[in-house]
Design an enzyme around this catalytic site. Structure first.
Site, short mmCIF file in Angstrom:
data_model
loop_
_atom_site.label_atom_id
_atom_site.label_comp_id
_atom_site.label_asym_id
_atom_site.label_seq_id
_atom_site.Cartn_x
_atom_site.Cartn_y
_atom_site.Cartn_z
N SER A 190 57.49 -12.75 -18.38
CA SER A 190 56.88 -13.44 -19.19
C SER A 190 57.83 -13.17 -20.82
O SER A 190 58.98 -13.21 -20.05
CB SER A 190 55.51 -12.30 -19.61
OG SER A 190 56.12 -10.87 -20.12
N LYS A 191 57.43 -12.98 -21.44
CA LYS A 191 58.48 -13.32 -23.03
C LYS A 191 58.55 -11.69 -22.72
O LYS A 191 60.24 -11.86 -23.78
CB LYS A 191 57.87 -13.90 -23.86
CG LYS A 191 56.88 -13.03 -24.38
CD LYS A 191 55.83 -12.77 -25.64
CE LYS A 191 55.03 -12.60 -26.60
NZ LYS A 191 53.60 -12.83 -26.22
N ARG A 192 58.23 -10.66 -21.94
CA ARG A 192 59.55 -9.00 -22.41
C ARG A 192 60.64 -9.62 -21.21
O ARG A 192 61.35 -8.92 -21.30
CB ARG A 192 58.43 -8.40 -21.70
CG ARG A 192 58.18 -7.96 -22.69
CD ARG A 192 56.52 -6.94 -21.91
NE ARG A 192 55.70 -7.20 -21.26
CZ ARG A 192 54.40 -7.23 -20.52
NH1 ARG A 192 53.36 -6.76 -21.21
NH2 ARG A 192 54.37 -8.14 -19.37
N ASP A 193 60.30 -9.94 -20.21
CA ASP A 193 62.12 -10.75 -19.66
C ASP A 193 63.45 -11.13 -20.34
O ASP A 193 64.00 -11.39 -19.54
CB ASP A 193 60.76 -11.17 -18.41
CG ASP A 193 60.41 -10.78 -17.67
OD1 ASP A 193 60.55 -9.56 -17.11
OD2 ASP A 193 58.94 -10.99 -17.51
N GLY A 194 62.97 -11.83 -21.63
CA GLY A 194 63.62 -12.70 -21.67
C GLY A 194 63.11 -14.00 -22.56
O GLY A 194 62.01 -14.65 -23.40
#
Ligand code: GLU
Length: 434
Positions: free
Chosen positions: A206-210
Site C-alpha cells: 500500500s501507499k504506506r510502503d512507499g
C-alpha cells in the site's frame, strides 16, 4: 475464438500499481495471442470518477504505452442496458425485489441454494464454494442504480470478453459473476486471477510502503519501459532466468501458464536496479532532455562548469538510477556552491591526517606537468601503496571535490572538474576536515 480482454479500472484519481499490473498482463496476453485489448472505464461512482480522475488514468496508460484496440467503453453510458438486463433477470425469476434492511426496495440476485459452485481459474486452478456459503446479493439499488456485479458482467458479455484477467481480490466475486452470466444465458469467460502484490512483511502493498501510484513512479524518474518490465515480473516469469526484457521479448514469452499463484513481493531495490539498466541504454538525446528538465526544476544551471555537457553525461548517465537523483548527484559539476553530505563527510573527512593528505594532494596536483587521468591516478596509487590501500586516498579526495560518497571513477571525475577547481576544493575540504 479470438481473444478479447479488457482492463476495467474504477478511476479514483490515482492509479495503483496493482491495478495497472492487471492492465499490463491483459495487454501482453492480447498481444501474444493476436487478440484485442480493450479499455472499460468503470465510472459509475460519479463522486470519485471525476473527469480529472479519468484523465489521470488515460495518461498513465499512454505513458506506459498500453494502447487499446477499440474506443474506450464508459460504463456509466450503459446504465439503461444494465437495467434492461436486470428486468429480464427478474422476469425469469433469477432476481426478486426486496426491501433489504428497510432501505427501500432493491433488486436481489438469487444464488443457487444447493450443491457446489465451481470454476477453473487459469492461475489458481479449480476453485469451489458450497452454495450454502453464498448469499443473494443486490444488483439494483433502491435508488435505481445498477451495482458493480451486474454492470461488470453485462459489459463483459456485451463486449465479448473471452478472458477476465484481474486481481485476486475479485475471486469471491467471480462465483457471483458466473451465476449472472448463466442467468443471462451467456457462456462465462475464462478467469485468471493475478496474485496479490505484497510488501516485505507479506502484507498487501500500500501507499504506506512507499510509492504505490503510477504517477509517483513517473515523478520520481522511473522510465515507463522499466516500470512495465518490472510489473510483468510481479507474478510472472519467463521460465528462464531473464529479467530485463524488451516489449517484443515479453510479448513473445508471455503466457498465463507461467503466472504464479503465490503473492508477488514488491521489491523497490529491484525496480531501481532495473531502471538504472534502462537509463544506461537510453538514447543520449532523450536522457539529456530529462537531465536538463530535472536540473532546471531544481533551480540549477544546465551548462556544466567545464562547458561540455556530453563529457559530463558520459560517466553520469550509466550511473543514474532514477531521474530524481540527478540534481543531488551532479550539482558539484555545475556550480562551486554545492553542499557536502553529512554522512560521507563524517566518514571520510573527519579523520586524523585527512586535512594534511588533502593539502598534500592539492600541492601535488598543482605541480603536475599535465593534469590527466593517468597522471592523477599515478599520484594516488603511489600514495596508496604507502598507506596500505588506495581507498585511504580515493575516498577523502572524492568527498572533497564532490561533496558526495559516490560517483564516476575518481580520476575521470578529477579530469571533469579540472585542476584549478580540484585543488581549491581539496584545500577547502581540508579546512572542514581539520
Ligand atoms: N472496476 C473493478 C476494479 O477495478 C473491475 C475489476 C475487473 O473486473 O477487472 O477492481
Amino acid at each position: 475464438m479470438s481473444v478479447r480482454v479488457r482492463f476495467a479500472p474504477s478511476p479514483t484519481g490515482n492509479v495503483h500499481i496493482g491495478n495497472i499490473r492487471a492492465a499490463v498482463f491483459n495487454w501482453l496476453f492480447a498481444r501474444h495471442e493476436g487478440g484485442r485489448f480493450l479499455l472499460r472505464v468503470e465510472d459509475t461512482d460519479l463522486e470519485r470518477s471525476t473527469p480529472e480522475a479519468i484523465k489521470t488514468l488515460l495518461e498513465c496508460m499512454e505513458w506506459l504505452k498500453l494502447d487499446y484496440d477499440e474506443p474506450a467503453v464508459y460504463q456509466s453510458a450503459n446504465t439503461v442496458r444494465h437495467l434492461a438486463v436486470a428486468s429480464e433477470l427478474e422476469a425469469k425469476g433469477y432476481a426478486y425485489r426486496d426491501n433489504k434492511g428497510g432501505e427501500g426496495e432493491c433488486l436481489i440476485f438469487r444464488m443457487p441454494k444447493e450443491g457446489t459452485l465451481r470454476f477453473h481459474d487459469l492461475v489458481k486452478g479449480d476453485l469451489k464454494k458450497k452454495a450454502e456459503d453464498t448469499q443473494d446479493f443486490v444488483i439494483v439499488r433502491s435508488d435505481g442504480t445498477p451495482v458493480f456485479h451486474l454492470a461488470n458482467v453485462v459489459d463483459d458479455a456485451d463486449m465479448g470478453i473471452t478472458h477476465v484477467i484481474r486481481g485476486d481480490d475479485h475471486v469471491e466475486n467471480t462465483f457471483k459473476h458466473i451465476e449472472i452470466f448463466k442467468a443471462m444465458g451467456v457462456e462465462p469467460p475464462a478467469y485468471a486471477h493475478l496474485p496479490m502484490i505484497v510488501n516485505n512483511q507479506g502484507k498487501p502493498y500500500s501507499k504506506r510502503d512507499g510509492a504505490a501510484f503510477v504517477g509517483e513512479f513517473r515523478e520520481q524518474g522511473f522510465l515507463p519501459d522499466a516500470l512495465f518490465n518490472f510489473l510483468v515480473l510481479l507474478g510472472w516469469a519467463p521460465g528462464d532466468d531473464r529479467e530485463i526484457m524488451t516489449r517484443q521479448e515479453l510479448i513473445e514469452a508471455f503466457s498465463l501458464d507461467h503466472v504464479k499463484s503465490s503473492p508477488a513481493r514488491f521489491d523497490i531495490k529491484k525496480l531501481t536496479w532495473m531502471n538504472g539498466e534502462y537509463i544506461a541504454k537510453q538514447p543520449r538525446e532523450e536522457y539529456k532532455k530529462e537531465f536538463i528538465a530535472r536540473m532546471q526544476a531544481a533551480g540549477l544551471q544546465t551548462t556544466p562548469l567545464n562547458g561540455d555537457l556530453d563529457a559530463v553525461l558520459d560517466p553520469i548517465q550509466p550511473r543514474t538510477k532514477t531521474y530524481k537523483d540527478i540534481p543531488g548527484n551532479c550539482i558539484y559539476l555545475f556550480t562551486d556552491d554545492f553542499p557536502y553530505d553529512e554522512a560521507p563527510v563524517n566518514k571520510r573527512l573527519k579523520k586524523d591526517g585527512v586535512a594534511e593528505l588533502l593539502r598534500e594532494f592539492a600541492d601535488k596536483f598543482e605541480a603536475l606537468p599535465e593534469f590527466t587521468v593517468e597522471a592523477t591516478e599515478k599520484l594516488v596509487k603511489d600514495k596508496g601503496e604507502k598507506l596500505g590501500g588506495m581507498g585511504a586516498v580515493v575516498h577523502p579526495i572524492r568527498v572533497a571535490v564532490s561533496g558526495v560518497g559516490e560517483g564516476p571513477g575518481l580520476f575521470e571525475l578529477l579530469a571533469l572538474i579540472g585542476r584549478d577547481r580540484v585543488c581549491a576544493r581539496c584545500r577547502k575540504a581540508a579546512e572542514m576536515a581539520g
